[in-house]
Design a protein around this motif. Structure first.
Motif, PDB file in Angstrom:
ATOM      1  N   ARG A   1       0.831  -1.213   0.000  1.00  0.00           N
ATOM      2  CA  ARG A   1       0.000   0.000   0.000  1.00  0.00           C
ATOM      3  C   ARG A   1       0.868   1.266   0.000  1.00  0.00           C
ATOM      4  NH1 ARG A   1      -3.762   2.706   4.099  1.00  0.00           N
ATOM      5  NH2 ARG A   1      -5.088   3.921   2.700  1.00  0.00           N
ATOM      6  N   MET A   2       1.957   1.222   0.766  1.00  0.00           N
ATOM      7  CA  MET A   2       2.886   2.359   0.776  1.00  0.00           C
ATOM      8  C   MET A   2       3.398   2.627  -0.641  1.00  0.00           C
ATOM      9  SD  MET A   2       3.640   3.909   3.718  1.00  0.00           S
ATOM     10  CE  MET A   2       5.327   4.477   3.453  1.00  0.00           C
ATOM     11  N   MET A   3       3.834   1.580  -1.317  1.00  0.00           N
ATOM     12  CA  MET A   3       4.366   1.740  -2.679  1.00  0.00           C
ATOM     13  C   MET A   3       3.295   2.280  -3.620  1.00  0.00           C
ATOM     14  SD  MET A   3       7.608   1.106  -2.945  1.00  0.00           S
ATOM     15  CE  MET A   3       7.984   0.531  -4.593  1.00  0.00           C
ATOM     16  N   GLU A   4       2.065   1.788  -3.468  1.00  0.00           N
ATOM     17  CA  GLU A   4       0.972   2.245  -4.321  1.00  0.00           C
ATOM     18  C   GLU A   4       0.713   3.746  -4.103  1.00  0.00           C
ATOM     19  OE1 GLU A   4      -2.445  -0.643  -5.229  1.00  0.00           O
ATOM     20  OE2 GLU A   4      -3.335   0.805  -3.860  1.00  0.00           O
ATOM     21  N   GLN A   5       0.666   4.148  -2.836  1.00  0.00           N
ATOM     22  CA  GLN A   5       0.400   5.560  -2.533  1.00  0.00           C
ATOM     23  C   GLN A   5       1.554   6.453  -2.986  1.00  0.00           C
ATOM     24  OE1 GLN A   5      -2.579   5.805  -2.311  1.00  0.00           O
ATOM     25  NE2 GLN A   5      -3.216   6.313  -0.232  1.00  0.00           N
ATOM     26  N   LEU A   6       2.781   5.957  -2.860  1.00  0.00           N
ATOM     27  CA  LEU A   6       3.935   6.758  -3.257  1.00  0.00           C
ATOM     28  C   LEU A   6       4.018   6.880  -4.778  1.00  0.00           C
ATOM     29  CD1 LEU A   6       6.425   5.259  -0.655  1.00  0.00           C
ATOM     30  CD2 LEU A   6       5.596   7.626  -0.683  1.00  0.00           C
ATOM     31  N   CYS A   7       3.721   5.787  -5.485  1.00  0.00           N
ATOM     32  CA  CYS A   7       3.827   5.801  -6.950  1.00  0.00           C
ATOM     33  C   CYS A   7       2.705   6.629  -7.586  1.00  0.00           C
ATOM     34  CB  CYS A   7       3.817   4.376  -7.500  1.00  0.00           C
ATOM     35  SG  CYS A   7       5.344   3.470  -7.155  1.00  0.00           S
ATOM     36  N   THR A   8       1.618   6.872  -6.841  1.00  0.00           N
ATOM     37  CA  THR A   8       0.535   7.708  -7.371  1.00  0.00           C
ATOM     38  C   THR A   8       0.445   9.028  -6.599  1.00  0.00           C
ATOM     39  OG1 THR A   8      -1.069   6.592  -5.934  1.00  0.00           O
ATOM     40  CG2 THR A   8      -0.805   5.703  -8.152  1.00  0.00           C
ATOM     41  N   HIS A   9       1.525   9.374  -5.896  1.00  0.00           N
ATOM     42  CA  HIS A   9       1.576  10.647  -5.163  1.00  0.00           C
ATOM     43  C   HIS A   9       1.544  11.808  -6.165  1.00  0.00           C
ATOM     44  CE1 HIS A   9       3.308  13.963  -2.838  1.00  0.00           C
ATOM     45  NE2 HIS A   9       2.932  13.310  -1.756  1.00  0.00           N
ATOM     46  N   PRO A  10       0.865  12.893  -5.825  1.00  0.00           N
ATOM     47  CA  PRO A  10       0.761  14.009  -6.782  1.00  0.00           C
ATOM     48  C   PRO A  10       2.095  14.653  -7.185  1.00  0.00           C
ATOM     49  CG  PRO A  10      -0.326  14.543  -4.676  1.00  0.00           C
ATOM     50  CD  PRO A  10       0.001  13.099  -4.649  1.00  0.00           C
ATOM     51  N   ASN A  11       3.156  14.481  -6.383  1.00  0.00           N
ATOM     52  CA  ASN A  11       4.466  15.019  -6.802  1.00  0.00           C
ATOM     53  C   ASN A  11       5.123  14.128  -7.856  1.00  0.00           C
ATOM     54  OD1 ASN A  11       4.163  17.031  -4.924  1.00  0.00           O
ATOM     55  ND2 ASN A  11       5.824  16.374  -3.573  1.00  0.00           N
ATOM     56  N   VAL A  12       4.550  12.948  -8.084  1.00  0.00           N
ATOM     57  CA  VAL A  12       5.147  11.981  -9.017  1.00  0.00           C
ATOM     58  C   VAL A  12       4.406  12.034 -10.355  1.00  0.00           C
ATOM     59  CG1 VAL A  12       5.531   9.511  -9.440  1.00  0.00           C
ATOM     60  CG2 VAL A  12       5.914  10.476  -7.156  1.00  0.00           C
ATOM     61  N   GLY A  13       5.174  12.215 -11.433  1.00  0.00           N
ATOM     62  CA  GLY A  13       4.579  12.310 -12.754  1.00  0.00           C
ATOM     63  C   GLY A  13       4.618  11.015 -13.545  1.00  0.00           C
ATOM     64  N   ALA A  14       5.583  10.147 -13.220  1.00  0.00           N
ATOM     65  CA  ALA A  14       5.751   8.899 -13.971  1.00  0.00           C
ATOM     66  C   ALA A  14       6.539   7.923 -13.103  1.00  0.00           C
ATOM     67  CB  ALA A  14       6.502   9.164 -15.275  1.00  0.00           C
ATOM     68  N   VAL A  15       6.383   6.624 -13.398  1.00  0.00           N
ATOM     69  CA  VAL A  15       7.036   5.618 -12.558  1.00  0.00           C
ATOM     70  C   VAL A  15       7.638   4.504 -13.418  1.00  0.00           C
ATOM     71  CG1 VAL A  15       6.774   4.005 -10.636  1.00  0.00           C
ATOM     72  CG2 VAL A  15       5.305   6.028 -10.749  1.00  0.00           C
ATOM     73  N   LEU A  16       8.899   4.187 -13.146  1.00  0.00           N
ATOM     74  CA  LEU A  16       9.552   3.028 -13.745  1.00  0.00           C
ATOM     75  C   LEU A  16       9.732   1.967 -12.661  1.00  0.00           C
ATOM     76  CD1 LEU A  16      11.067   1.665 -16.122  1.00  0.00           C
ATOM     77  CD2 LEU A  16      13.145   2.830 -15.325  1.00  0.00           C
ATOM     78  N   LEU A  17       9.125   0.796 -12.851  1.00  0.00           N
ATOM     79  CA  LEU A  17       9.242  -0.286 -11.870  1.00  0.00           C
ATOM     80  C   LEU A  17      10.329  -1.254 -12.316  1.00  0.00           C
ATOM     81  CD1 LEU A  17       5.438  -1.090 -11.296  1.00  0.00           C
ATOM     82  CD2 LEU A  17       6.927   0.384  -9.914  1.00  0.00           C
ATOM     83  N   ILE A  18      11.222  -1.610 -11.366  1.00  0.00           N
ATOM     84  CA  ILE A  18      12.287  -2.553 -11.683  1.00  0.00           C
ATOM     85  C   ILE A  18      12.131  -3.777 -10.787  1.00  0.00           C
ATOM     86  CG2 ILE A  18      14.776  -2.922 -11.881  1.00  0.00           C
ATOM     87  CD1 ILE A  18      13.761  -0.737 -13.765  1.00  0.00           C
ATOM     88  N   SER A  19      11.904  -4.910 -11.438  1.00  0.00           N
ATOM     89  CA  SER A  19      11.718  -6.180 -10.738  1.00  0.00           C
ATOM     90  C   SER A  19      12.880  -7.104 -11.089  1.00  0.00           C
ATOM     91  CB  SER A  19      10.391  -6.795 -11.211  1.00  0.00           C
ATOM     92  OG  SER A  19      10.367  -8.180 -10.994  1.00  0.00           O
TER      93      SER A  19
END
Lengths: 109, 399
Positions: B60-78
């Motif tokens: 949930r933390m990651m979800e909220q951080l990745c959709t935080h309004p200061n964030v414009g785009a996200v690259l996930l590395i698995s």
């Protein structure tokens, strides 16, 4: 706070009824100053923000800062004594320090 | 003063326009760091979760951080074999309207090719974000979090009450203000309860602090460290007294848990101590764990008071450093935004410094860099926790 009882400008008393005085800046050992009209001589150097007693405090007495209980006296404390880990303890959880002999939290022997 | 914000397609407004690069297990950390590093001064920030075992809180933390309004785009590395639910996170980010991409190291050909592909994506996405629409943002849309770190006996005399004044000014204008670390409010619970918006909330506040005291007692260590003691703080109650001053004097509107974004303006207490039997270790292992939680609750900007002299900043949200101790300020001036030690030396009032912090929050929201931003601080840490949902008494009353 009673305005008629003089307190040195180097000292901060946060609330009437408090039994700790706070140094607004480093104050040298042996300095004599007025706190709420009492003359107090510091037995050790008191650093900025640190606490000292300005009246006798009995072992077991509650320590009040800004009217809030911040712990209990673990020994009798004399006016001019610094007040810290050696004479004040938490009512909740003990404070951990790096002093020799202090166990790591969770460590058992 | 109106803030010139970045408008997200979900309607939320941000004050920074960041490309977040997120590793989903420690095994993908190096690759993610290498991708981010060349772009770190151009708005790419590194976040991530090191654990291989799945956990609802950290997801949930990651979800909220990745959709935080200061964030414009996200690259996930698995890496590829970790337990994190990467597919669900990718879908959630995509549904929020943000550009996003998932690279799986095991499928992309290893370290070198994943770094190359990731860097190409970040480069192209940073260019794309230059076209993010702007929109006016009012103070009542702003969320501000507060924390103290590296506290000493001056923190509760100068920086914390001054930040409390700034909070009072912001709450008057209907901004959301969040204070936290219930483990550092031990001893203040009954004072705090009197400030609750309704009696049932007051009871919840007392319970929340009792939970924290029990949790910390189990681990045999209060949230007070050797540096705090060197700085003149004797007991957890004394540290709490100073920490509590950060909350100012407004009515407490509600309690939230990490990841909960308050819906109405007002002052909220963030309960950071896990529910249930103590497990996974100390609630927050260092200050940045709490900062990440404040950001996951929607904080656009963080107020950070320090007496001993913390130098940290954060990924995703600017951190404003308010220095409590005048001696520390003289030594670490380059790292500090506000000199609150002036209060102790009689060179400024609490109101003066409170107003200065308030005004700086608005300038930072409008793009002015904080000292930690300018120095490249982008710390981030996320570990395991477990929470139960909020009880009904934790919310502001409808009345």
């Amino acid at each position: 706070m009673n305005a008629t009882l003089e307190t040195d400008p180097r000292v901060l008393l946060l609330a009437p009824g408090d039994n700790v005085a706070i140094a607004r800046r480093d104050i040298a050992q042996g300095t004599t100053l007025q706190v709420q009209g009492r003359s107090v001589t510091l037995h050790e150097r008191v650093l900025t923000g640190h606490k000292f007693a300005f009246r006798p405090i009995a072992k077991g007495e509650r320590i009040l800062k800004y009217s809030a209980p911040i712990g209990v006296a673990t020994t009798d404390i004399a006016p001019g004594d610094p007040m810290h880990l050696h004479n004040v303890a938490s009512d909740y959880i003990p404070t951990y320090t790096l002093d020799a002999g202090h166990e790591f939290p969770g460590e058992s022997h | 003063m109106t803030i010139n914000a970045y408008l997200r397609t979900d309607g939320r407004k941000g004050i920074r326009n960041i490309v977040a690069v997120a590793y989903l297990v420690e095994c993908a950390h190096h690759v993610s760091r290498e991708i981010t590093y060349p772009f770190r001064e151009r708005g790419a920030h590194l976040i991530g979760f090191p654990g291989c075992f799945p956990n609802a809180y950290s997801y949930r933390m990651m979800e909220q951080l990745c959709t935080h309004p200061n964030v414009g785009a996200v690259l996930l590395i698995s890496l590829g074999c970790e337990g994190f639910n990467k597919g669900k996170l990718l879908e959630t980010i995509r549904a929020s309207g943000r550009p996003t991409k998932l690279l799986v190291i095991q499928e992309t050909g290893g370290t070198r090719s994943t770094i190359a592909e990731g860097q190409a994506w970040v480069e192209q996405t940073l260019a794309q974000l230059e076209h993010t629409p702007r929109a006016p943002m009012e103070i009542d849309e702003l969320i501000v979090g507060t924390i103290c770190g590296g506290s000493d006996a001056t923190s509760g005399l100068t920086a914390n009450p001054a930040m409390g004044r700034a909070f009072d000014f912001l709450v008057e204008q209907n901004a959301v203000c969040i204070f936290e670390e219930t483990g550092e409010l031990i001893g203040m619970e009954h004072w705090m309860a009197q400030r609750a918006q309704h009696p049932a909330l007051g009871e919840e506040i007392v319970k929340t602090v009792a939970k924290a005291a029990k949790y910390y007692a189990t681990y045999g260590h209060a949230s007070i460290g050797p540096g705090n003691a060197d700085g003149g703080l004797t007991t957890i109650e004394e540290k709490s007294l100073g920490a509590y001053a950060k909350s100012g004097q407004s009515t407490i509107s509600g309690i939230i848990k990490p990841g909960d974004v308050p819906v109405g303006g007002g002052l909220y207490l963030l309960d950071v101590v896990p529910d249930g039997e103590p497990r996974f270790g100390f609630p927050n292992i260092s200050d940045n764990a709490e900062i990440a939680e404040l950001i996951a609750c929607g904080s656009h900007v963080i107020l950070f008071s320090t007496g001993r002299g913390s130098v940290v900043g954060s990924a995703l949200a600017p951190v404003i450093k308010v220095c409590a101790n005048p001696e520390t300020y003289r030594r670490l001036k380059d790292d500090m935004d506000v000199d609150a030690g002036r209060i102790l030396e009689g060179r400024a009032s609490l109101d003066d410094v409170g107003r200065e912090i308030h005004d700086l929050v608005l300038r930072v929201a409008n793009g002015e860099q904080t000292r930690s931003e300018a120095l490249g601080h982008q710390e981030f840490i996320l570990t395991y926790k477990s929470f139960e949902p909020l009880g009904p008494a934790c919310f502001p009353s409808a009345a």
